[in-house]
Design a protein around this motif. Structure first.
Motif, PDB file in Angstrom:
ATOM      1  N   GLU B 215      -1.270 -43.826 -16.712  1.00  0.00           N
ATOM      2  CA  GLU B 215      -1.918 -42.640 -16.181  1.00  0.00           C
ATOM      3  C   GLU B 215      -1.363 -42.312 -14.801  1.00  0.00           C
ATOM      4  O   GLU B 215      -1.005 -43.205 -14.034  1.00  0.00           O
ATOM      5  N   THR B 217      -0.424 -38.637 -11.926  1.00  0.00           N
ATOM      6  CA  THR B 217      -0.518 -37.212 -11.620  1.00  0.00           C
ATOM      7  C   THR B 217       0.873 -36.645 -11.366  1.00  0.00           C
ATOM      8  O   THR B 217       1.779 -37.356 -10.920  1.00  0.00           O
ATOM      9  N   THR B 244      -0.586 -44.432 -11.444  1.00  0.00           N
ATOM     10  CA  THR B 244      -1.666 -45.039 -10.664  1.00  0.00           C
ATOM     11  C   THR B 244      -1.222 -46.364 -10.046  1.00  0.00           C
ATOM     12  O   THR B 244      -1.752 -46.784  -9.022  1.00  0.00           O
ATOM     13  N   GLU B 266      -3.315 -34.131 -14.011  1.00  0.00           N
ATOM     14  CA  GLU B 266      -3.487 -35.523 -14.448  1.00  0.00           C
ATOM     15  C   GLU B 266      -2.902 -35.697 -15.831  1.00  0.00           C
ATOM     16  O   GLU B 266      -3.191 -34.908 -16.741  1.00  0.00           O
TER      17      GLU B 266
END
Lengths: 377, 286
Positions: B215, B217, B244, B266
């Motif tokens: 995950e 952005t 992350t 995201e």
């Protein structure tokens, strides 16, 4: 520095030269040697780009250069432009050679086009090309997007570089875009290539060659042309450097390798940004022209758009930028035609001559390990 | 549009039955077995089961009936630019032998359409149909038939492949398994992407890896329009993502219209299998 540029030469700039890259190199090389008032047999060194397809030996055979005591190549695409002169200057300074021919020749429009998709070798490229980031425009667009985001820079701010270049090219008979200026509206109406870059943010592809002769200042003074002194020459590669994809640094809005070159040039020449008569900044894509202005200290970070908008960099401004029309306007010969423009300005023979030009800064390819020159009359 | 059309066609169920031009007959069986080189004497009395489809071939000048689901779905995909076709697989099931003199009928339905999938040929959709052959009301044979309708990528099979070294092969082995791997120094624990053989922090040469949560952005992105790229349909988005775990990584961002992409979006990693040798990470909206 103890070296000077004594001669320059070039072919015509076209989209289809109709001859081999070696023929182009030979034509430009002979023109540069002749311009210097020398004969091919005076040449004893050669430097070109790693990317150049013409072997030094092949060019020496064509020109009738009998012996070479120094030859070398500089990597990283257009980042090599000023570095070939730096290497030549070091060679004549150390005595490795007395007269060095620097050259770059390609059929970059009718042959292998840089703007098309290629599949380069190298593990580093494996993190970018297979993922769909496949052209130089795309590589630069990634920086440009972040730069826009952090400093509120618009597509029009990029467009002003293209308009400026094309305005100068319009009055340069050697420029491909001679007589063809553009407006900011033309820029804004041009199609997307890789957002946020439009067609008119991207430099042209050119068939052509440029060559120049480097020798010692003392020797150059005995030659017919007024010598153009290499006041400083520098190369730069910065922390966590990649070729076109230095995406893993904390900050994506600078060109630290160019900042390094700038500091070395000011220190080496004793000439600072305020002493320059003109700038020749490498302009394969417009956004990096803004970043160069900031990295070299002509303005603060994020402020280059104001310099472009307020007329400072116009032909009649305080610090003219790319008076030949740059690579967007004149030709894309991997930065080498920017060096010959600086020489013409300092000789007083440029198409768009700047009055009393004394010191000109030239930069090389951006987004890659790069190089720069300060040339003086 | 494609998925909607697929749902609508699938909901129609079986097409009207189409009757074979001729009954099952010995001359056609002989031609077929001779061409195949099958001299099994059984076929003096029965038709080879694999001939099921032969009996209902429409002939050289024949046309697909208007309610044929494959023809209708192909038209939708042609319209959407997926103009090339390649048959990928077929499975037939035979319930009994057919004898000369029997007349068969065929009916087809659309089983499903999946995509878009990135393939070595180009982006495309897999179209699966099921056909059933009947004698009277008795099903005698069935077939699952699948084609790939794809957008030709210019030069087929020229997906750009990464150069892989012993320093980087763990990453690509990971994507093949559906894992996003980040290099982790075996000495100081520093995470690093792109990976390399020596840790620039502690100079140890004992790299391992961690599996990323996948995950992050969007830190920056581009929308590619020109020139054409083999295996991809422009415009497409390539995004530099801050994971992350703290490293940045580049991949195509799929399934999000370019106009909806923005810095800060995201995303979560997905995996796009190009072929048996290459699986690429891709970003999808989280």
């Amino acid at each position: 520095m103890t070296a000077a540029i004594a001669g320059i030469g070039a072919t015509e700039f076209s989209k289809d030269s109709g001859r081999s890259e070696l023929a182009l190199a030979a034509h430009a090389g002979l023109a540069a040697i002749t311009d210097a008032g020398l004969r091919p047999s005076d040449v004893d060194g050669m430097v070109t780009f790693t990317m150049d397809a013409n072997a030094e030996t092949a060019l020496a055979r064509e020109l009738g250069v009998p012996e070479l005591t120094f030859f070398g190549r500089v990597p990283y695409g257009g980042g090599a432009a000023c570095a070939v002169v730096a290497h030549a200057a070091m060679a004549v300074a150390t005595g490795a050679a007395s007269t060095v021919l620097c050259y770059r020749a390609f059929n970059e429009r009718s042959g292998r086009r840089f703007g098309q998709v290629h599949t380069p070798d190298g593990v580093d490229n494996g993190w970018h090309y297979p993922m769909g980031l496949v052209t130089p425009a795309a590589s630069v667009a990634m920086f440009a997007r972040r730069y826009q985001h952090e400093y509120d820079v618009t597509s029009e701010d990029f467009g002003r570089v293209a308009v400026l270049d094309r305005r100068a090219a319009a009055t340069n008979p050697n420029a491909w875009f001679h007589g063809r200026p553009i407006t900011l509206a033309d820029h804004q109406a041009s199609r997307w290539i890789v957002e946020p870059l439009r067609l008119l943010d991207c430099c042209q592809e050119t068939d052509g060659a440029v060559a120049l002769v480097v020798t010692t200042v003392d020797r150059a003074r005995d030659l017919p042309r007024h010598p153009v002194v290499i006041a400083a020459a520098a190369q730069g590669s910065a922390a966590d450097q990649f070729t076109m994809h230095s995406y893993y640094r904390d900050d994506l809005t600078g060109l630290p390798e160019l900042g390094l070159v700038g500091r070395a040039l000011w220190a080496g020449s004793g000439i600072g940004p305020e002493d320059l008569s003109a700038l020749v900044l490498y302009d394969h894509f417009t956004p990096f022209v803004l970043v160069q202005l900031e990295e070299l200290g002509f303005c603060a970070r994020g402020e280059a758009r104001h310099l472009l908008a307020d007329g400072t960099l116009e032909l009649d401004g305080r610090l003219p930028l790319n008076p030949h029309g740059g690579q967007l306007g004149e030709a894309y010969v991997h930065g080498m035609n920017g060096i010959t423009e600086a020489v013409r300005q300092l000789r007083g023979t440029a198409a768009n001559q700047i009055r009393d030009a004394e010191h000109v800064l030239v930069t090389a390819g951006t987004g890659v390990p790069t190089s720069g020159l300060v040339l003086s009359r | 549009m494609i998925e909607e059309a697929a749902r609508e066609l699938a909901a129609r169920g079986e097409s009207a039955r189409r009757v074979a031009r001729d009954p099952v007959n010995l001359p056609m069986i002989r031609n077929w077995t001779e061409a195949i080189g099958d001299d099994n004497p059984t076929y003096e009395h029965y038709a080879p089961p694999a001939m099921a489809q032969v009996w209902t071939m429409p002939g050289l000048a024949g046309q697909r009936p208007a309610d044929d689901p494959l023809g209708a779905m192909v038209a939708v995909l042609d319209e959407a630019g997926y103009t090339s076709v390649v048959a990928t697989d077929s499975e037939q099931t035979y319930h009994r032998y057919l004898s000369p003199g029997e007349t068969v009928e065929v009916s087809s339905r659309l089983d499903g359409v999946t995509g878009p999938k990135r393939t070595a040929l180009g982006e495309g959709w897999f179209v699966t149909t099921r056909s059933t052959w009947y004698v009277g009301d008795e099903p005698v044979a069935e077939m699952m038939f699948r084609v790939l309708k794809f957008r030709p990528s210019g030069v087929a099979g020229t997906a750009i492949r990464p150069a892989v070294s012993s320093d980087t092969e763990f990453f690509w082995a990971g994507t093949a398994l559906g894992e996003l791997r980040i290099q982790r120094c075996g000495g100081c624990g520093r995470l690093r992407h792109p990976p390399g053989p020596m840790c620039p922090s502690c100079r140890q040469t004992r790299p391992g890896y961690v599996v990323a949560a996948g995950e992050g952005t969007v830190y920056s992105y581009v929308v590619h329009h020109h020139p054409p790229v083999p295996g991809r349909a422009a415009p497409f988005v390539v995004a530099l993502v801050e994971l992350t775990e703290g490293v940045r990584m580049l991949a195509e961002l799929v399934g999000v219209p370019p106009s909806e992409v923005h810095i800060g979006l995201e995303v979560r990693v997905g995996f796009s299998r190009v072929d048996g040798e290459l699986t690429l990470p891709v970003w999808r909206r989280r």
